[in-house]
Design a protein around this motif. Sequence first.
Motif, short mmCIF file in Angstrom:
data_model
loop_
_atom_site.label_atom_id
_atom_site.label_comp_id
_atom_site.label_asym_id
_atom_site.label_seq_id
_atom_site.Cartn_x
_atom_site.Cartn_y
_atom_site.Cartn_z
N GLU A 71 19.05 -54.17 -27.06
CA GLU A 71 19.35 -54.63 -28.43
C GLU A 71 19.88 -56.05 -28.41
O GLU A 71 20.69 -56.43 -27.57
N TRP A 72 19.39 -56.83 -29.37
CA TRP A 72 19.89 -58.20 -29.56
C TRP A 72 21.17 -58.16 -30.38
O TRP A 72 21.24 -57.47 -31.40
N THR A 73 22.17 -58.92 -29.95
CA THR A 73 23.45 -58.94 -30.67
C THR A 73 23.96 -60.38 -30.74
O THR A 73 23.50 -61.27 -30.02
N CYS A 74 24.93 -60.55 -31.62
CA CYS A 74 25.57 -61.86 -31.78
C CYS A 74 27.02 -61.61 -32.17
O CYS A 74 27.32 -60.70 -32.95
N SER A 75 27.92 -62.40 -31.62
CA SER A 75 29.33 -62.21 -31.98
C SER A 75 29.53 -62.56 -33.45
O SER A 75 28.83 -63.40 -34.02
N GLU A 76 30.49 -61.90 -34.07
CA GLU A 76 30.72 -62.07 -35.50
C GLU A 76 31.04 -63.52 -35.86
O GLU A 76 30.62 -64.02 -36.91
N GLU A 77 31.73 -64.23 -34.97
CA GLU A 77 32.12 -65.61 -35.28
C GLU A 77 30.93 -66.57 -35.31
O GLU A 77 31.04 -67.67 -35.87
N LEU A 78 29.80 -66.17 -34.73
CA LEU A 78 28.63 -67.03 -34.69
C LEU A 78 27.51 -66.57 -35.61
O LEU A 78 26.45 -67.20 -35.67
N GLU A 79 27.72 -65.49 -36.37
CA GLU A 79 26.66 -64.94 -37.20
C GLU A 79 26.14 -65.91 -38.25
O GLU A 79 24.96 -65.90 -38.60
#
Length: 277
Positions: free
Chosen positions: A65-73
């Motif tokens: 799964e691809w994810t991204c930290s909340e601060e960089l969304e």
Amino acid sequence: GSQTSKEPDEKPEHNVSLTPFYIGRTPVTNREFIRFLNEDKVKLGEYLSAQLPIERRSVSFNDGEWTCSEELECDACSCESWLLAERYCRWLTLTSGKVCRLPTEAEWEFACRGREGRKFPWGDETNGMADRAWLWRTWSSRRPGKIAVASFPMGATPEGVCDLIGYMDECCSDWYSSEYYAISPADNPKGPNEPLKQQAKVVRGGLEHEYKGFLHGSKYFSVLPSSYVPVGWTRSKLNNATTSPSVSSHVYGRLGFRVVVEREELQEESKAALRDR
């Protein structure tokens, strides 16, 4: 185009007519791009940013799964290649039921400069640049965004389109030719019909600038923030645009894009063209 530009590929200045269109207020964000990566089942080898050193990485790939930290969304995404930007638009067309695509170069410039031919998205004023665009702060850090889109509303166009200069280099749909302006049709120009040897696509926006006699191709040569004067609507190119980066060290992290949605009256005609591809 511009008759006063120092770049020959930005001449001659010429008038064009465009069919009305909608354009994204901001570049596509990491949050939006992550959804595409997962739903369109983009493989790790097709998007190499997850393999970058952690200080340069905006997205990760874990347990399929691809994810991204909340601060960089809300940062602008790095699409890595024109191919993935185009693929995103095709996916969005299928999921939204609306015809979505990359802007033509003429559409991008119209969004930036308006009918009056502004030098910058907001007008011709050069005062208060630090409050209008991300500018040098983007390349003082190695991470592509590190700031949310639309963080500089004073730099928006009168219509509210943000981040057109001083942020990401933005993909357009046109093949690049340095001589195209001289032969451009007057109605809805879409660029050359075929690519040149370099297989280059037009890129607009980004971080180009002028500084103490340097041409705006000089880019990032130790320019002090107080001396930074961006060129509002620079024209550039992305070579080998139909080829994805082969290794993560070749990833250009500041390549982004925004989406055009066609007006309702053009939707059925465009959908039929897409089905015929």
